[in-house]
Scaffold this motif. Sequence first.
Motif, PDB file in Angstrom:
ATOM      1  N   MET A   1       0.825  -1.198   0.000  1.00  0.00           N
ATOM      2  CA  MET A   1       0.000   0.000   0.000  1.00  0.00           C
ATOM      3  C   MET A   1       0.861   1.250   0.000  1.00  0.00           C
ATOM      4  O   MET A   1       0.436   2.275  -0.500  1.00  0.00           O
ATOM      5  CB  MET A   1      -0.903  -0.002   1.226  1.00  0.00           C
ATOM      6  N   GLU A   2       2.033   1.129   0.553  1.00  0.00           N
ATOM      7  CA  GLU A   2       2.907   2.300   0.628  1.00  0.00           C
ATOM      8  C   GLU A   2       3.340   2.777  -0.750  1.00  0.00           C
ATOM      9  O   GLU A   2       3.646   3.955  -0.920  1.00  0.00           O
ATOM     10  CB  GLU A   2       4.134   1.992   1.485  1.00  0.00           C
ATOM     11  N   GLU A   3       3.364   1.865  -1.752  1.00  0.00           N
ATOM     12  CA  GLU A   3       3.785   2.270  -3.085  1.00  0.00           C
ATOM     13  C   GLU A   3       2.803   3.268  -3.702  1.00  0.00           C
ATOM     14  O   GLU A   3       3.190   4.073  -4.536  1.00  0.00           O
ATOM     15  CB  GLU A   3       3.983   1.064  -4.004  1.00  0.00           C
ATOM     16  N   PHE A   4       1.533   3.228  -3.280  1.00  0.00           N
ATOM     17  CA  PHE A   4       0.564   4.201  -3.787  1.00  0.00           C
ATOM     18  C   PHE A   4       0.866   5.605  -3.269  1.00  0.00           C
ATOM     19  O   PHE A   4       0.648   6.591  -3.960  1.00  0.00           O
ATOM     20  CB  PHE A   4      -0.862   3.814  -3.392  1.00  0.00           C
ATOM     21  N   SER A   5       1.364   5.717  -2.055  1.00  0.00           N
ATOM     22  CA  SER A   5       1.655   7.043  -1.505  1.00  0.00           C
ATOM     23  C   SER A   5       2.891   7.654  -2.162  1.00  0.00           C
ATOM     24  O   SER A   5       3.073   8.860  -2.131  1.00  0.00           O
ATOM     25  CB  SER A   5       1.862   6.961   0.012  1.00  0.00           C
ATOM     26  N   LYS A   6       3.728   6.806  -2.784  1.00  0.00           N
ATOM     27  CA  LYS A   6       4.944   7.307  -3.443  1.00  0.00           C
ATOM     28  C   LYS A   6       4.812   7.350  -4.963  1.00  0.00           C
ATOM     29  O   LYS A   6       5.767   7.687  -5.642  1.00  0.00           O
ATOM     30  CB  LYS A   6       6.117   6.408  -3.057  1.00  0.00           C
ATOM     31  N   ASP A   7       3.646   6.993  -5.474  1.00  0.00           N
ATOM     32  CA  ASP A   7       3.437   6.949  -6.918  1.00  0.00           C
ATOM     33  C   ASP A   7       3.332   8.370  -7.470  1.00  0.00           C
ATOM     34  O   ASP A   7       2.453   9.145  -7.083  1.00  0.00           O
ATOM     35  CB  ASP A   7       2.162   6.161  -7.227  1.00  0.00           C
ATOM     36  N   SER A   8       4.226   8.720  -8.399  1.00  0.00           N
ATOM     37  CA  SER A   8       4.251  10.085  -8.948  1.00  0.00           C
ATOM     38  C   SER A   8       3.163  10.317  -9.985  1.00  0.00           C
ATOM     39  O   SER A   8       2.881  11.466 -10.341  1.00  0.00           O
ATOM     40  CB  SER A   8       5.619  10.375  -9.570  1.00  0.00           C
ATOM     41  N   SER A   9       2.529   9.266 -10.482  1.00  0.00           N
ATOM     42  CA  SER A   9       1.474   9.445 -11.475  1.00  0.00           C
ATOM     43  C   SER A   9       0.157   9.894 -10.839  1.00  0.00           C
ATOM     44  O   SER A   9      -0.734  10.366 -11.536  1.00  0.00           O
ATOM     45  CB  SER A   9       1.264   8.152 -12.274  1.00  0.00           C
ATOM     46  N   HIS A  12      -3.902  14.371  -8.991  1.00  0.00           N
ATOM     47  CA  HIS A  12      -5.099  15.089  -8.596  1.00  0.00           C
ATOM     48  C   HIS A  12      -5.728  14.572  -7.307  1.00  0.00           C
ATOM     49  O   HIS A  12      -6.345  15.333  -6.589  1.00  0.00           O
ATOM     50  CB  HIS A  12      -6.136  15.049  -9.734  1.00  0.00           C
ATOM     51  N   CYS A  13      -5.601  13.313  -7.034  1.00  0.00           N
ATOM     52  CA  CYS A  13      -6.270  12.714  -5.880  1.00  0.00           C
ATOM     53  C   CYS A  13      -5.286  12.263  -4.814  1.00  0.00           C
ATOM     54  O   CYS A  13      -5.567  11.340  -4.052  1.00  0.00           O
ATOM     55  CB  CYS A  13      -7.118  11.525  -6.333  1.00  0.00           C
ATOM     56  N   GLU A  14      -4.150  12.916  -4.738  1.00  0.00           N
ATOM     57  CA  GLU A  14      -3.123  12.474  -3.796  1.00  0.00           C
ATOM     58  C   GLU A  14      -3.619  12.512  -2.357  1.00  0.00           C
ATOM     59  O   GLU A  14      -3.387  11.574  -1.591  1.00  0.00           O
ATOM     60  CB  GLU A  14      -1.866  13.341  -3.935  1.00  0.00           C
ATOM     61  N   SER A  15      -4.335  13.540  -1.969  1.00  0.00           N
ATOM     62  CA  SER A  15      -4.827  13.617  -0.600  1.00  0.00           C
ATOM     63  C   SER A  15      -5.863  12.526  -0.311  1.00  0.00           C
ATOM     64  O   SER A  15      -5.908  11.976   0.790  1.00  0.00           O
ATOM     65  CB  SER A  15      -5.418  14.993  -0.300  1.00  0.00           C
TER      66      SER A  15
END
Length: 177
Positions: A1-9, A12-15
């Motif tokens: 799951m941590e890879e999603f928080s570091k995904d640069s792509s 818009h929905c990072e938060s």
Amino acid sequence: MEEFSKDSSIVHCESLVLAIISGLHTRFGEMFKNVHMRLASVSDPNFKTIWADESKKEQLITLLKSTVRRHKTFNLNPVSENNGGDVSTKKKTRFLDGYKTKRDSLEADEVESYLNHGSTKLSSLQRFPTIKKIFMEYNSALLSSAACKRVFSTAGLIFTAKRTRLSDLNFEILGFF
């Protein structure tokens, strides 16, 4: 799951992604630490170790190997009440002493071949009998008659000697609604 928080792509929905990850950690974080839950997931062919971080995979494999060792040790030395410690049991134990040194490699082989096996079907557990036992132990629901007892207890309180003329419909309405 941590890879999603570091995904640069994710721009818009990072938060939103960070909030979902935080919520998952808050809700299910303790489950990832629970040994029974870890064994339940690693013994399931659908999951194995794909859900774990690289740093945790070795711990999962070690946990599975030790559980396989425990199951195989239990199956090699069944406790029988009518043995009484006779001489034939001691001879058999001495005879199997040489086998016990090879057992660690057999356990590792079963675990490694299970993890490297490509199938995600439950029927693939037929090839790995010890891991199948572990799967059945940790992924089976415990049977309970508590709900049934509660229904009969409630029904006993409703259908008393003074309510013998209660119709079926009224009994169902009083007992189940």
